[in-house]
Design a protein around this motif. Structure first.
Motif, PDB file in Angstrom:
ATOM      1  N   VAL A  44       0.883  -1.176   0.000  1.00 19.98           N
ATOM      2  CA  VAL A  44       0.000   0.000   0.000  1.00 19.98           C
ATOM      3  C   VAL A  44       0.915   1.218   0.000  1.00 19.98           C
ATOM      4  O   VAL A  44       1.825   1.311   0.832  1.00 19.98           O
ATOM      5  N   VAL A  45       0.682   2.122  -0.934  1.00 19.24           N
ATOM      6  CA  VAL A  45       1.464   3.362  -0.964  1.00 19.24           C
ATOM      7  C   VAL A  45       0.584   4.497  -0.447  1.00 19.24           C
ATOM      8  O   VAL A  45      -0.572   4.652  -0.864  1.00 19.24           O
ATOM      9  N   VAL A  46       1.134   5.251   0.500  1.00 17.75           N
ATOM     10  CA  VAL A  46       0.471   6.454   1.016  1.00 17.75           C
ATOM     11  C   VAL A  46       1.434   7.592   0.690  1.00 17.75           C
ATOM     12  O   VAL A  46       2.641   7.426   0.849  1.00 17.75           O
ATOM     13  N   HIS A  47       0.916   8.709   0.214  1.00 17.90           N
ATOM     14  CA  HIS A  47       1.853   9.815   0.011  1.00 17.90           C
ATOM     15  C   HIS A  47       1.361  11.101   0.655  1.00 17.90           C
ATOM     16  O   HIS A  47       0.178  11.257   0.951  1.00 17.90           O
ATOM     17  N   GLY A  48       2.312  11.990   0.860  1.00 15.57           N
ATOM     18  CA  GLY A  48       2.010  13.266   1.501  1.00 15.57           C
ATOM     19  C   GLY A  48       1.680  14.333   0.472  1.00 15.57           C
ATOM     20  O   GLY A  48       1.430  14.034  -0.703  1.00 15.57           O
ATOM     21  N   ALA A  49       1.691  15.581   0.927  1.00 17.24           N
ATOM     22  CA  ALA A  49       1.203  16.684   0.110  1.00 17.24           C
ATOM     23  C   ALA A  49       2.313  17.553  -0.461  1.00 17.24           C
ATOM     24  O   ALA A  49       2.211  18.040  -1.591  1.00 17.24           O
TER      25      ALA A  49
END
Ligand code: IPE
Length: 248
Positions: A44-49
Motif C-alpha cells: 500500500v502506498v500512502v503519500h504526503g502533500a
C-alpha cells in the motif's frame, strides 16, 4: 507479506514551488519499488502533500485542527492532492505496477477524535493483486467541518487494520536524530527520545518527527523512518534508518 509505505510530500514535490512535483524523486522511488516488488508481495502506498495540498490548505486556513464548511475550499485542496496522486499512480503504471487510487475525502471521517478509515476496499484491491495508492487529504469531522488528515495517520490506521508486516516512512531525513545529530537506531519508548525530538505535544500529528514517532509507537509492528537513499534497503530488509518498535 504486506508493506505500508509512505512517500513524504517533501521528497515527491519541490516544497518551495507551489504544485511542482520532483519528477526525478518520483521516478527514483517508483524504480526502486518496481525493482523490489515480487508477485507475492503486497504493497500500500500512502503519500504526503508537499507543495500540493499544504499550499491550498494554508491558503484556506485549513489544518488538522482548523476546519472549514466551505466546499469549494475543500474541493480545491482535494483536487490538488488528486492531481499529485495521479502523477504517482501514472508513474507506477509506467513501471508495470497495477496501482489504483483511493481518495480519503470520499471514504474517511473523524468521530470523537477517532479516525474512521474503511479498509475493506483496500483489502479487496490487495487481494486482487493491486497496489492501492492513497494520500493525506481533507476529511469530514463530526465537529468543526472538514480538516486535514495526514498521510502519517493513514499509514498507522491501515497498517494496524490490515495487519501489515512492514511499515516505512520515507522522507527527507535518514532517520530520527539524537541530541548529538546522530541517527537513533531503535526507539521503543517516547520518553527516552522526547528531549531529542524537541517537543512533546500530543496534538502534533500532521508534521514533525515527534508526531510521527508517537504514532508509530502505537503500532505492533516495527516501523522505519528513512530517506530515499535507503528505500531499497527498507524494501529488501524490512527495516532502515531509525526503527520504531511499539508494543510488539
Ligand atoms: C497533508 O498530508 C495533506 C494535505 C495537506 C491535504 P501529509 O501531512 O502526510 O503531507 P507531507 O508528507 O507532510 O507533505
Amino acid at each position: 507479506m504486506l508493506t505500508v509505505l509512505k512517500l513524504g510530500g517533501s521528497i515527491i514535490t519541490d516544497k518551495d514551488l507551489p504544485e511542482t512535483v520532483d519528477s526525478d524523486a518520483i521516478e527514483r522511488s517508483v524504480d526502486v519499488i518496481a525493482g523490489a516488488l515480487s508477485s507475492e508481495e503486497r504493497l500500500v502506498v500512502v503519500h504526503g502533500a508537499g507543495s500540493f495540498g499544504h499550499h491550498y490548505a494554508a491558503k484556506h486556513g485549513v489544518s488538522s485542527s482548523e476546519g472549514t464548511y466551505d466546499a469549494s475550499a475543500v474541493t480545491e485542496i482535494h483536487r490538488s492532492m488528486s492531481d499529485l496522486s495521479e502523477r504517482i499512480v501514472d508513474a507506477l503504471h509506467e513501471r508495470g505496477i497495477e496501482a489504483l487510487p483511493i481518495r480519503p475525502l470520499s471514504v474517511a471521517s473523524r468521530t470523537d477524535g477517532d479516525l474512521q478509515f474503511p479498509s475493506e476496499q483496500i483489502a479487496a484491491m490487495l487481494a486482487g493483486g493491486f497496489v492501492p495508492v492513497t494520500h493525506g487529504d481533507p476529511i469530514i469531522h463530526d465537529s468543526g467541518g472538514v480538516k486535514i488528515l495526514s498521510g502519517d495517520e493513514i499509514v498507522v490506521s491501515l497498517a494496524s487494520q490490515l495487519n501489515a508486516d512492514r511499515v516505512g516512512l520515507c522522507s527527507t531525513v535518514p532517520g530520527v536524530f539524537d541530541e548529538d545529530g546522530d541517527i537513533i537506531e531503535t526507539i521503543d519508548n517516547y520518553d527516552e527520545v522526547a528531549g531529542a525530538l524537541g517537543e512533546s505535544e500530543a496534538t502534533d500529528v500532521t508534521g514533525g518527527m515527534a508526531g510521527k514517532v508517537r504514532q508509530l509507537l502505537e503500532l505492533d509492528v516495527p516501523a522505519s523512518v528513512f530517506d530515499l537513499d535507503q528505500l531499497e534497503t527498507f524494501l529488501a530488509d524490512g527495516t532502515a534508518g531509525t526503527v520504531v518498535r511499539g508494543s510488539e
